[in-house]
Design an enzyme around this catalytic site. Structure first.
Site, PDB file in Angstrom:
ATOM      1  N   LYS A  53      -6.597 -11.980   1.185  1.00 47.84           N
ATOM      2  CA  LYS A  53      -7.696 -11.072   1.569  1.00 47.84           C
ATOM      3  C   LYS A  53      -8.346 -10.423   0.346  1.00 47.84           C
ATOM      4  O   LYS A  53      -9.555 -10.304   0.285  1.00 47.84           O
ATOM      5  CB  LYS A  53      -7.195  -9.947   2.486  1.00 47.84           C
ATOM      6  N   ARG A 132      -4.938  -1.258   9.696  1.00 50.40           N
ATOM      7  CA  ARG A 132      -3.724  -2.050   9.761  1.00 50.40           C
ATOM      8  C   ARG A 132      -2.887  -1.710  10.990  1.00 50.40           C
ATOM      9  O   ARG A 132      -1.835  -2.295  11.176  1.00 50.40           O
ATOM     10  CB  ARG A 132      -2.896  -1.749   8.531  1.00 50.40           C
ATOM     11  N   ARG A 171       2.470 -14.246  -7.007  1.00 51.57           N
ATOM     12  CA  ARG A 171       1.231 -13.505  -7.306  1.00 51.57           C
ATOM     13  C   ARG A 171       1.427 -12.562  -8.496  1.00 51.57           C
ATOM     14  O   ARG A 171       2.454 -11.908  -8.620  1.00 51.57           O
ATOM     15  CB  ARG A 171       0.835 -12.693  -6.065  1.00 51.57           C
ATOM     16  N   ARG A 204       3.567  -7.015  -8.416  1.00 53.24           N
ATOM     17  CA  ARG A 204       3.627  -5.797  -7.610  1.00 53.24           C
ATOM     18  C   ARG A 204       5.038  -5.609  -7.081  1.00 53.24           C
ATOM     19  O   ARG A 204       5.687  -6.565  -6.679  1.00 53.24           O
ATOM     20  CB  ARG A 204       2.649  -5.909  -6.437  1.00 53.24           C
ATOM     21  N   ARG A 215       7.396  -6.366   4.773  1.00 55.21           N
ATOM     22  CA  ARG A 215       5.937  -6.357   4.977  1.00 55.21           C
ATOM     23  C   ARG A 215       5.521  -7.321   6.078  1.00 55.21           C
ATOM     24  O   ARG A 215       4.619  -7.028   6.867  1.00 55.21           O
ATOM     25  CB  ARG A 215       5.221  -6.722   3.667  1.00 55.21           C
TER      26      ARG A 215
HETATM   27  P1  AMP Z   1      -2.002  -4.116   0.252  1.00 56.97           P
HETATM   28  O1  AMP Z   1      -2.389  -4.186  -1.178  1.00 56.97           O
HETATM   29  O2  AMP Z   1      -3.181  -4.034   1.170  1.00 56.97           O
HETATM   30  O3  AMP Z   1      -1.018  -5.188   0.657  1.00 56.97           O
HETATM   31  O4  AMP Z   1      -1.245  -2.718   0.445  1.00 56.97           O
HETATM   32  C1  AMP Z   1      -0.059  -2.421  -0.279  1.00 56.97           C
HETATM   33  C2  AMP Z   1       0.756  -1.380   0.479  1.00 56.97           C
HETATM   34  O5  AMP Z   1      -0.032  -0.160   0.622  1.00 56.97           O
HETATM   35  C3  AMP Z   1       1.138  -1.763   1.889  1.00 56.97           C
HETATM   36  O6  AMP Z   1       2.320  -2.576   1.929  1.00 56.97           O
HETATM   37  C4  AMP Z   1       1.348  -0.395   2.523  1.00 56.97           C
HETATM   38  O7  AMP Z   1       2.575   0.184   2.092  1.00 56.97           O
HETATM   39  C5  AMP Z   1       0.228   0.434   1.890  1.00 56.97           C
HETATM   40  N1  AMP Z   1      -1.009   0.351   2.688  1.00 56.97           N
HETATM   41  C6  AMP Z   1      -2.218  -0.128   2.280  1.00 56.97           C
HETATM   42  N2  AMP Z   1      -3.127  -0.030   3.244  1.00 56.97           N
HETATM   43  C7  AMP Z   1      -2.488   0.508   4.309  1.00 56.97           C
HETATM   44  C8  AMP Z   1      -2.893   0.834   5.629  1.00 56.97           C
HETATM   45  N3  AMP Z   1      -4.153   0.623   6.046  1.00 56.97           N
HETATM   46  N4  AMP Z   1      -1.972   1.365   6.467  1.00 56.97           N
HETATM   47  C9  AMP Z   1      -0.710   1.595   6.064  1.00 56.97           C
HETATM   48  N5  AMP Z   1      -0.243   1.301   4.835  1.00 56.97           N
HETATM   49  C10 AMP Z   1      -1.128   0.759   3.950  1.00 56.97           C
END
Ligand code: AMP
Length: 264
Positions: A53, A132, A171, A204, A215
């Site tokens: 994404k 989410r 990644r 990460r 996740r």
């Molecule tokens: P991402 O980079 O989008 O995979 O986000 C990394 C982490 O940030 C996720 O695994 C969550 O811990 C937190 N996070 C990001 N966006 C959200 C969201 N909309 N709702 C809840 N947690 C989020």
């Protein structure tokens, strides 16, 4: 993506409005420099972690001239603040994030609501990683209805689980410009160094195997139901996320154009 074909690299005015702009201010000032032709695109990207994404949001950001807004980037930026500058809610959010769990809706919504100007932006937006949960989707729907701003579409990227896990564990992300690489699929020219800006590449914390499992479970439980939610609103566009990033992006734009033609 190489530095040569990265328009953000050549155009500092655009850089200000790319995915970094969302951190700097609660009212990103970007309407004037990235006027799109025609109506702005207002997109939500869905899909399991690792489906690509973020990469697609970057490409769509460049091609559709709509700003890439990532809540994951916001949390990663917050995690770099000194602990004493973090609110208790933000400290708790960082713990959730490190474990690969979702951050509570109230904290996420607070962060997004502070940036309502980005949602209003006349250039449009590509939301990556938000909403989410159904609660977040309802909050976004209410905000957009009250602002009288319609979503253009919700793009759902689909990929088999085994491929997702392989993508996540390989990644690497640039700590400076957030460009994303893969150790085998899309390696940088020099190991550990970003082609775009020379920044250091890192894995990460939540891309480590123990967090990936958590996740994926959080995705199945909380985010997968959004597919039905947006389908019932007539907004869902499903895209197979196989092939190169450029191929997937071209597939996305073509599906969005077809949808727009049908809707007209
Ligand atoms: P991402 O980079 O989008 O995979 O986000 C990394 C982490 O940030 C996720 O695994 C969550 O811990 C937190 N996070 C990001 N966006 C959200 C969201 N909309 N709702 C809840 N947690 C989020």
């Amino acid at each position: 993506m190489s530095a040569q074909n990265n328009p953000l690299k050549e155009n500092p005015a655009q850089n200000k409005n790319g995915r970094a702009g969302w951190f700097q201010t609660s009212s990103a000032d970007c309407a004037d420099v990235r006027k799109a032709n025609g109506s702005p695109w207002r997109l939500v990207l869905l899909g399991a972690p690792g489906v690509g994404k973020g990469t697609q949001a970057d490409l769509l950001d460049q091609r559709l001239h709509a700003c890439h807004l990532s809540t994951g980037d916001l949390f990663r930026a917050a995690s770099k603040q000194k602990e004493c500058d973090q609110s208790p809610a933000m400290k708790a959010a960082m713990d959730h994030m490190r474990r690969g769990e979702l951050v509570p809706d109230a904290t996420v919504w607070e962060m997004v609501r502070e940036r309502t100007d980005c949602i209003r932006c006349s250039s449009g937006f590509v939301l990556d990683g938000f909403p989410r949960t159904l609660g977040q989707a309802e909050s976004l729907k209410q905000l957009m209805e009250s602002e009288k701003i319609p979503l253009s579409a919700v793009v759902n990227y689909e990929l088999p689980l085994a491929e997702i896990v392989a993508r996540l564990s390989g990644r690497r992300t640039c700590e400076k410009c957030k460009a994303v690489y893969h150790v085998t699929g899309q390696p940088p020219k020099v190991e550990g160094v970003c082609d775009r800006c020379g920044g250091r590449l890192f894995q990460r914390e939540d891309d480590r195997p123990e967090s990936i499992t958590v996740r994926m479970a959080a995705y199945e439980r909380s985010t997968a139901p959004l597919i039905q939610f947006y389908k019932s609103l007539g907004l869902l566009v499903s895209i197979t996320a196989t092939g190169s990033p450029d191929e997937i992006c071209a597939r996305t734009i073509s599906a969005l154009e077809t949808r727009t033609k049908i809707a007209v």
